[in-house]
Design a protein around this motif. Structure first.
Motif, short mmCIF file in Angstrom:
data_model
loop_
_atom_site.label_atom_id
_atom_site.label_comp_id
_atom_site.label_asym_id
_atom_site.label_seq_id
_atom_site.Cartn_x
_atom_site.Cartn_y
_atom_site.Cartn_z
N ALA A 149 -5.89 9.42 -15.28
CA ALA A 149 -6.20 9.23 -13.86
C ALA A 149 -7.69 8.96 -13.67
O ALA A 149 -8.06 8.02 -12.94
N ALA A 206 -9.38 5.54 -12.39
CA ALA A 206 -10.16 5.57 -11.15
C ALA A 206 -11.53 4.93 -11.37
O ALA A 206 -12.01 4.16 -10.53
N ILE A 207 -12.15 5.24 -12.53
CA ILE A 207 -13.45 4.63 -12.83
C ILE A 207 -13.30 3.12 -12.96
O ILE A 207 -14.14 2.35 -12.49
N VAL A 232 -11.13 1.28 -11.42
CA VAL A 232 -10.96 0.73 -10.07
C VAL A 232 -12.33 0.39 -9.49
O VAL A 232 -12.53 -0.67 -8.89
N VAL A 233 -13.29 1.28 -9.71
CA VAL A 233 -14.61 1.08 -9.12
C VAL A 233 -15.40 0.01 -9.88
O VAL A 233 -16.11 -0.78 -9.29
N SER A 264 -8.69 -4.22 -10.52
CA SER A 264 -8.86 -2.96 -9.81
C SER A 264 -7.52 -2.45 -9.28
O SER A 264 -7.18 -1.28 -9.41
N ALA A 265 -6.73 -3.38 -8.70
CA ALA A 265 -5.43 -2.98 -8.15
C ALA A 265 -4.51 -2.46 -9.25
O ALA A 265 -3.83 -1.45 -9.08
N LEU A 305 -5.53 0.91 -10.23
CA LEU A 305 -5.15 1.87 -9.20
C LEU A 305 -3.68 2.27 -9.34
O LEU A 305 -3.32 3.44 -9.13
N CYS A 332 -3.52 4.81 -11.97
CA CYS A 332 -4.03 6.09 -11.45
C CYS A 332 -2.95 6.79 -10.62
O CYS A 332 -2.74 7.99 -10.76
N PHE A 333 -2.27 6.04 -9.77
CA PHE A 333 -1.21 6.62 -8.95
C PHE A 333 -0.07 7.14 -9.82
O PHE A 333 0.52 8.18 -9.54
N TYR A 355 3.73 4.61 -2.85
CA TYR A 355 2.33 4.28 -3.17
C TYR A 355 2.24 3.20 -4.24
O TYR A 355 1.80 2.07 -3.98
#
Lengths: 100, 175
Positions: free
Chosen positions: B13, B17-18, B20-21, B29-30, B33, B36-37, B60
């Protein structure tokens, strides 16, 4: 033996990463996804407290958060589409006028 | 065993998340994400919230992220241009915010743990082992105690759908 602190720390880290993304990125879609990341971290906190306080209400709240996030995503993405059609870019710094 | 699973999911996760940024392309990024979800859904499952984990994957990682990907595909020419991070201009501000948030939240978590309000380990509480289990309790609470908010939510979704349609239609009329 996983304590609640493990989950809460993870949620805090995820929330902080999302905050950094919202502050630093300029692409509006990426910023929006970072907001979703922050909501997700909050959901994790809710579920953790629901589990360790042995109350179901946290899970109900997460359901509502997810519903609001879905509604927010629909409206927000519509706004992004309109914004990019008007300005021709996804850079938030270009969206600096209130009226075209 | 559960600890290994937890650290695996947590590492996934945080890494996602990192990414994504940090990813330069929005599509990557998507996709990060979504990962991560997925990892968070696994954590929800570990916390005994099976229904929420399923909703997390379906709503989600499924519906919302597909919506995101559709919009990214729709606006593809614009998203090809890499927008450099704002970090160069306000490095101190961004990093200070991140550190501050983490510290505040860690402190809050620490206080909760110290208060010993809840049982200290996840192995200690095994609850709701009836026929419906967790989901039955959830349904009882949702459709009895939280019935009014649940119904109001439908109005919210209706307004959101109308708002999205109106926002995107207005432009077609002016063209």
């Amino acid at each position: 033996m996983i304590s609640a602190t493990h989950y809460l720390t993870l949620a805090a880290i995820l929330f902080a990463i999302g905050t950094v993304g919202v502050i630093t990125r300029r692409n509006v879609i990426t910023m929006f996804m970072c907001v979703e990341l922050m909501l997700n971290a909050v959901n994790l906190t809710f579920i953790t407290f629901s589990r360790f306080l042995d109350q179901i209400d946290g899970q109900i709240f997460v359901l509502f958060v997810m519903t609001v996030a879905a509604a927010e995503a629909a409206v927000g993405l519509a706004l992004i589409v309109v914004l990019s059609r008007h300005t021709g870019t996804l850079d938030v710094d270009q969206a600096n006028t209130m009226k075209w | 065993m559960t600890l290994i699973v937890f650290y695996g999911l947590a590492a996934t996760a945080v890494t996602a998340a990192i990414l994504v940024v940090l990813m330069s392309r929005v599509v990557y990024s998507a996709l990060a994400l979504i990962v991560c979800f997925g990892a968070t859904a696994g954590l929800f499952f570990q916390l005994g919230a099976q229904f929420i984990a399923a909703v997390q994957v379906i709503v989600y990682a499924g519906a919302i992220m597909v919506l995101f990907l559709f919009v990214i595909m729709l606006l593809d020419p614009a998203s090809e241009v890499f927008l450099p991070s704002r970090l160069k201009r306000v490095p101190v501000f961004a990093l200070a915010c991140a550190v501050l948030f983490t510290l505040v939240l860690l402190e809050a978590a620490d206080r909760w743990a110290a208060a010993q309000v809840f049982t200290d380990s996840i192995a200690g509480t095994e609850r709701s082992s009836g026929p419906g289990g967790e989901i039955e309790t959830l349904a009882h609470s949702l459709f009895r105690d939280y019935l009014l908010p649940f119904e109001v939510t439908s109005i919210l979704i209706l307004v959101a759908v109308l708002g999205a349609v109106v926002l995107t239609r207005q432009h077609h009329e002016t063209e």
